[in-house]
Design a protein around this motif. Structure first.
Motif, PDB file in Angstrom:
ATOM      1  N   GLY A  58      35.596 -18.563   9.299  1.00 27.09           N
ATOM      2  CA  GLY A  58      36.578 -18.087   8.798  1.00 27.09           C
ATOM      3  C   GLY A  58      36.498 -19.995   8.305  1.00 27.09           C
ATOM      4  N   LYS A  59      35.581 -20.411   9.648  1.00 30.41           N
ATOM      5  CA  LYS A  59      35.141 -21.849   9.989  1.00 30.41           C
ATOM      6  C   LYS A  59      33.924 -22.390   9.205  1.00 30.41           C
ATOM      7  CE  LYS A  59      36.329 -25.269  13.098  1.00 30.41           C
ATOM      8  NZ  LYS A  59      36.838 -26.306  14.461  1.00 30.41           N
ATOM      9  N   ARG A  60      34.202 -23.437   8.143  1.00 30.86           N
ATOM     10  CA  ARG A  60      32.151 -23.651   7.897  1.00 30.86           C
ATOM     11  C   ARG A  60      31.266 -23.994   9.099  1.00 30.86           C
ATOM     12  NH1 ARG A  60      32.706 -27.489   2.356  1.00 30.86           N
ATOM     13  NH2 ARG A  60      30.185 -27.599   2.859  1.00 30.86           N
ATOM     14  N   LEU A  61      30.437 -23.609   9.187  1.00 28.77           N
ATOM     15  CA  LEU A  61      28.999 -24.007  10.275  1.00 28.77           C
ATOM     16  C   LEU A  61      28.505 -25.390   9.479  1.00 28.77           C
ATOM     17  CD1 LEU A  61      26.480 -21.193   9.949  1.00 28.77           C
ATOM     18  CD2 LEU A  61      28.524 -22.026  11.328  1.00 28.77           C
ATOM     19  N   ASP A  62      28.929 -26.356  10.381  1.00 26.76           N
ATOM     20  CA  ASP A  62      28.893 -27.675  11.149  1.00 26.76           C
ATOM     21  C   ASP A  62      27.982 -28.255  12.125  1.00 26.76           C
ATOM     22  OD1 ASP A  62      28.857 -31.041  10.564  1.00 26.76           O
ATOM     23  OD2 ASP A  62      31.576 -30.823  11.070  1.00 26.76           O
ATOM     24  N   PRO A  63      26.680 -28.617  11.480  1.00 25.89           N
ATOM     25  CA  PRO A  63      25.949 -29.372  13.308  1.00 25.89           C
ATOM     26  C   PRO A  63      26.138 -29.931  13.724  1.00 25.89           C
ATOM     27  CG  PRO A  63      24.959 -28.947  10.748  1.00 25.89           C
ATOM     28  CD  PRO A  63      25.984 -28.636  10.961  1.00 25.89           C
ATOM     29  N   ARG A  64      27.131 -30.770  13.204  1.00 28.03           N
ATOM     30  CA  ARG A  64      28.377 -31.973  14.321  1.00 28.03           C
ATOM     31  C   ARG A  64      28.951 -31.623  14.710  1.00 28.03           C
ATOM     32  NH1 ARG A  64      29.611 -35.029   8.966  1.00 28.03           N
ATOM     33  NH2 ARG A  64      30.608 -32.973   8.128  1.00 28.03           N
ATOM     34  N   ASN A  65      29.250 -30.465  14.997  1.00 27.86           N
ATOM     35  CA  ASN A  65      30.283 -30.460  15.974  1.00 27.86           C
ATOM     36  C   ASN A  65      30.394 -29.073  16.285  1.00 27.86           C
ATOM     37  OD1 ASN A  65      32.791 -28.324  17.494  1.00 27.86           O
ATOM     38  ND2 ASN A  65      33.618 -28.420  14.838  1.00 27.86           N
ATOM     39  N   ARG A  66      29.074 -30.097  18.175  1.00 28.78           N
ATOM     40  CA  ARG A  66      28.397 -28.876  18.372  1.00 28.78           C
ATOM     41  C   ARG A  66      29.410 -27.328  19.296  1.00 28.78           C
ATOM     42  NH1 ARG A  66      24.835 -33.146  21.292  1.00 28.78           N
ATOM     43  NH2 ARG A  66      24.373 -31.108  22.130  1.00 28.78           N
ATOM     44  N   GLU A  67      30.364 -27.880  19.367  1.00 25.76           N
ATOM     45  CA  GLU A  67      31.340 -27.216  20.506  1.00 25.76           C
ATOM     46  C   GLU A  67      31.280 -25.571  19.388  1.00 25.76           C
ATOM     47  OE1 GLU A  67      31.995 -25.916  23.660  1.00 25.76           O
ATOM     48  OE2 GLU A  67      32.805 -24.328  23.153  1.00 25.76           O
ATOM     49  N   PHE A  68      31.267 -25.867  18.462  1.00 29.49           N
ATOM     50  CA  PHE A  68      31.671 -24.723  17.331  1.00 29.49           C
ATOM     51  C   PHE A  68      30.452 -24.163  16.871  1.00 29.49           C
ATOM     52  CE2 PHE A  68      31.818 -23.214  12.819  1.00 29.49           C
ATOM     53  CZ  PHE A  68      32.559 -21.927  12.915  1.00 29.49           C
ATOM     54  N   MET A  69      29.426 -24.807  17.232  1.00 29.39           N
ATOM     55  CA  MET A  69      27.951 -24.587  16.469  1.00 29.39           C
ATOM     56  C   MET A  69      27.042 -23.289  17.838  1.00 29.39           C
ATOM     57  SD  MET A  69      27.198 -25.022  14.145  1.00 29.39           S
ATOM     58  CE  MET A  69      25.583 -24.827  13.008  1.00 29.39           C
ATOM     59  N   ARG A  70      28.103 -24.315  19.306  1.00 27.37           N
ATOM     60  CA  ARG A  70      27.187 -23.335  20.103  1.00 27.37           C
ATOM     61  C   ARG A  70      28.017 -21.889  20.052  1.00 27.37           C
ATOM     62  NH1 ARG A  70      30.058 -21.706  24.709  1.00 27.37           N
ATOM     63  NH2 ARG A  70      28.665 -21.510  26.649  1.00 27.37           N
ATOM     64  N   ARG A  71      29.668 -21.902  19.863  1.00 25.69           N
ATOM     65  CA  ARG A  71      30.476 -20.778  20.296  1.00 25.69           C
ATOM     66  C   ARG A  71      29.612 -19.530  18.985  1.00 25.69           C
ATOM     67  NH1 ARG A  71      35.262 -21.642  18.455  1.00 25.69           N
ATOM     68  NH2 ARG A  71      35.329 -19.750  16.791  1.00 25.69           N
ATOM     69  N   PHE A  72      29.093 -19.833  17.957  1.00 25.18           N
ATOM     70  CA  PHE A  72      28.589 -19.543  16.892  1.00 25.18           C
ATOM     71  C   PHE A  72      27.432 -19.035  17.116  1.00 25.18           C
ATOM     72  CE2 PHE A  72      25.206 -19.954  13.116  1.00 25.18           C
ATOM     73  CZ  PHE A  72      25.583 -18.829  12.431  1.00 25.18           C
ATOM     74  N   ARG A  73      26.474 -20.134  18.208  1.00 21.86           N
ATOM     75  CA  ARG A  73      25.183 -19.317  18.195  1.00 21.86           C
ATOM     76  C   ARG A  73      25.435 -18.379  19.247  1.00 21.86           C
ATOM     77  NH1 ARG A  73      22.714 -24.186  17.360  1.00 21.86           N
ATOM     78  NH2 ARG A  73      23.774 -24.851  19.496  1.00 21.86           N
ATOM     79  N   CYS A  74      26.454 -18.183  20.058  1.00 22.75           N
ATOM     80  CA  CYS A  74      26.484 -16.814  20.969  1.00 22.75           C
ATOM     81  C   CYS A  74      27.632 -15.749  19.974  1.00 22.75           C
ATOM     82  CB  CYS A  74      28.370 -17.662  22.166  1.00 22.75           C
ATOM     83  SG  CYS A  74      27.868 -18.478  23.963  1.00 22.75           S
ATOM     84  N   GLY A  75      27.736 -16.205  18.876  1.00 19.75           N
ATOM     85  CA  GLY A  75      28.469 -14.695  18.434  1.00 19.75           C
ATOM     86  C   GLY A  75      27.433 -14.388  18.007  1.00 19.75           C
ATOM     87  N   VAL A  76      26.239 -15.002  17.125  1.00 22.46           N
ATOM     88  CA  VAL A  76      25.033 -14.522  16.107  1.00 22.46           C
ATOM     89  C   VAL A  76      23.836 -14.476  16.648  1.00 22.46           C
ATOM     90  CG1 VAL A  76      24.517 -14.679  13.712  1.00 22.46           C
ATOM     91  CG2 VAL A  76      27.520 -14.868  14.477  1.00 22.46           C
ATOM     92  N   GLN A  77      23.787 -13.250  16.991  1.00 19.89           N
ATOM     93  CA  GLN A  77      22.017 -13.323  18.075  1.00 19.89           C
ATOM     94  C   GLN A  77      21.407 -12.690  16.581  1.00 19.89           C
ATOM     95  OE1 GLN A  77      20.700 -14.771  20.839  1.00 19.89           O
ATOM     96  NE2 GLN A  77      22.217 -15.520  20.766  1.00 19.89           N
ATOM     97  N   ALA A  78      19.942 -12.114  16.888  1.00 21.79           N
ATOM     98  CA  ALA A  78      18.850 -11.565  16.047  1.00 21.79           C
ATOM     99  C   ALA A  78      17.878 -11.502  16.454  1.00 21.79           C
ATOM    100  CB  ALA A  78      18.816 -13.127  15.062  1.00 21.79           C
ATOM    101  N   VAL A  79      17.308 -10.360  15.581  1.00 18.59           N
ATOM    102  CA  VAL A  79      16.083  -9.164  16.101  1.00 18.59           C
ATOM    103  C   VAL A  79      15.023  -9.370  15.255  1.00 18.59           C
ATOM    104  CG1 VAL A  79      15.025  -7.515  17.329  1.00 18.59           C
ATOM    105  CG2 VAL A  79      17.321  -7.995  18.026  1.00 18.59           C
ATOM    106  N   PHE A  80      13.758 -10.404  15.525  1.00 17.63           N
ATOM    107  CA  PHE A  80      12.362 -10.042  14.308  1.00 17.63           C
ATOM    108  C   PHE A  80      11.600  -9.073  13.873  1.00 17.63           C
ATOM    109  CE2 PHE A  80      14.994 -14.272  15.218  1.00 17.63           C
ATOM    110  CZ  PHE A  80      15.054 -14.202  13.711  1.00 17.63           C
ATOM    111  N   GLN A  81      11.472  -9.129  13.085  1.00 19.02           N
ATOM    112  CA  GLN A  81      10.398  -8.169  12.564  1.00 19.02           C
ATOM    113  C   GLN A  81       9.332  -7.556  13.387  1.00 19.02           C
ATOM    114  OE1 GLN A  81       9.265  -8.679   8.590  1.00 19.02           O
ATOM    115  NE2 GLN A  81       8.000  -6.564   9.051  1.00 19.02           N
TER     116      GLN A  81
END
Ligand SMILES: Nc1ncnc2c1ncn2[C@@H]1O[C@H](COP(=O)(O)OP(=O)(O)OP(=O)(O)O)[C@@H](O)[C@H]1O
Ligand SMILES: [Mg+2]
Length: 248
Positions: free
Chosen positions: A65-88
């Motif tokens: 519910g909250k916009r990604l904002d590179p200036r909000n470092r704590e939120f971006m850290r939470r986002f990166r913990c919450g969203v991971q990737a597996v590549f081809q």
């Protein structure tokens, strides 16, 4: 609950050409989402937008519910913990100089997750069906399917809510592919997947919802079951007709 919202996103790599046109989607918790389209339709580009690696030219992406904002470092850290990737490609996505333990532990280090890393890595390895002795070995000692298990273990070690998976089984032979699809099904009980694939039959076995991309436009979206039963767009019908059905 919506985990990721994409609203009216357009994206261009170059001035001359738009790669994504006014794309909107919602990833609901517990409902895997398939992104289907032919080569060059913009699937990987959209996945990189969802990961925050490409910034939209217009429109925006929200997490919980909250916009990604590179200036909000704590939120971006939470986002990166919450969203991971597996590549081809399971051959190029793992650092050949690192032991499997360090590869899988990498998100814990880079995200500064405290606690017992050995236990977390061993749990992730066991969840993907790797035995403990694999931890001290190097990626070249494993088959393609095992490497993809290592990449999946790395993606789940931080216990993300979302895993973005780009053509995770397309480089694998049929029997390995069936086992990895079973693994993804098991993991979907706790993690929501965004699965990029050119293969509608794979998407139909794993994803409740689907979007169909054609040259950067979403031409169809909704419940996978409904779209496969009754494709309303000519492009979806062409995709359905052109893809051999796999027994998964
Ligand atoms: N780094 C880049 N710079 C410029 N153009 C790019 C770049 N990456 C991709 N493109 C272009 O953007 C378009 C979409 O590419 P993308 O990789 O998202 O497609 P895709 O659907 O993932 O294809 P595939 O199924 O082959 O992986 C293509 O026309 C591609 O050439
Ligand atoms: Mg791609």
């Amino acid at each position: 609950m919506s985990l990721i919202d994409v609203r009216n996103v357009s994206f261009s790599y170059t001035r001359q050409r738009k790669t994504l046109h006014d794309v909107s989607l919602t990833l609901e918790k517990g409902r895997n989402l398939g992104i289907v389209g032919e080569s060059g339709s913009g699937k990987t580009t959209l996945l990189r937008i969802l990961l925050g690696l490409n910034r939209p030219t217009t429109g925006d992406v929200s997490f919980e519910g909250k916009r990604l904002d590179p200036r909000n470092r704590e939120f971006m850290r939470r986002f990166r913990c919450g969203v991971q990737a597996v590549f081809q490609d399971p051959y190029s996505s793992l650092d050949p100089r690192q032991r499997v333990f360090d590869i899988i532990a990498e998100p814990l280090r880079s995200l500064g997750i405290e606690g017992d890393r050995r236990t977390a890595v061993m749990q992730a390895m066991s969840a993907v069906g790797l035995t403990a002795d694999a931890a001290e070995r190097y990626p070249h000692e494993f088959s393609g399917g095992q490497r993809q298990r290592i990449a999946i273990a790395r993606a789940i070690v931080s216990r993300p809510d979302v895993i973005l998976a780009d053509e995770v089984v397309s480089a694998l032979d049929l029997s390995t592919r069936i086992r990895i699809v079973e693994l993804l099904k098991d993991l979907s009980q706790t993690t929501t997947f965004v699965l990029v694939s050119h293969d509608l039959s794979l998407v139909s076995s794993l994803c409740e919802d689907v979007i169909i991309l054609e040259r950067g436009h979403i031409v169809e979206s909704g419940k996978t079951r409904d779209i496969l039963a009754n494709p309303s767009h000519a492009y979806t019908r062409t995709l359905l007709a052109s893809i051999p059905r796999m027994p998964v």
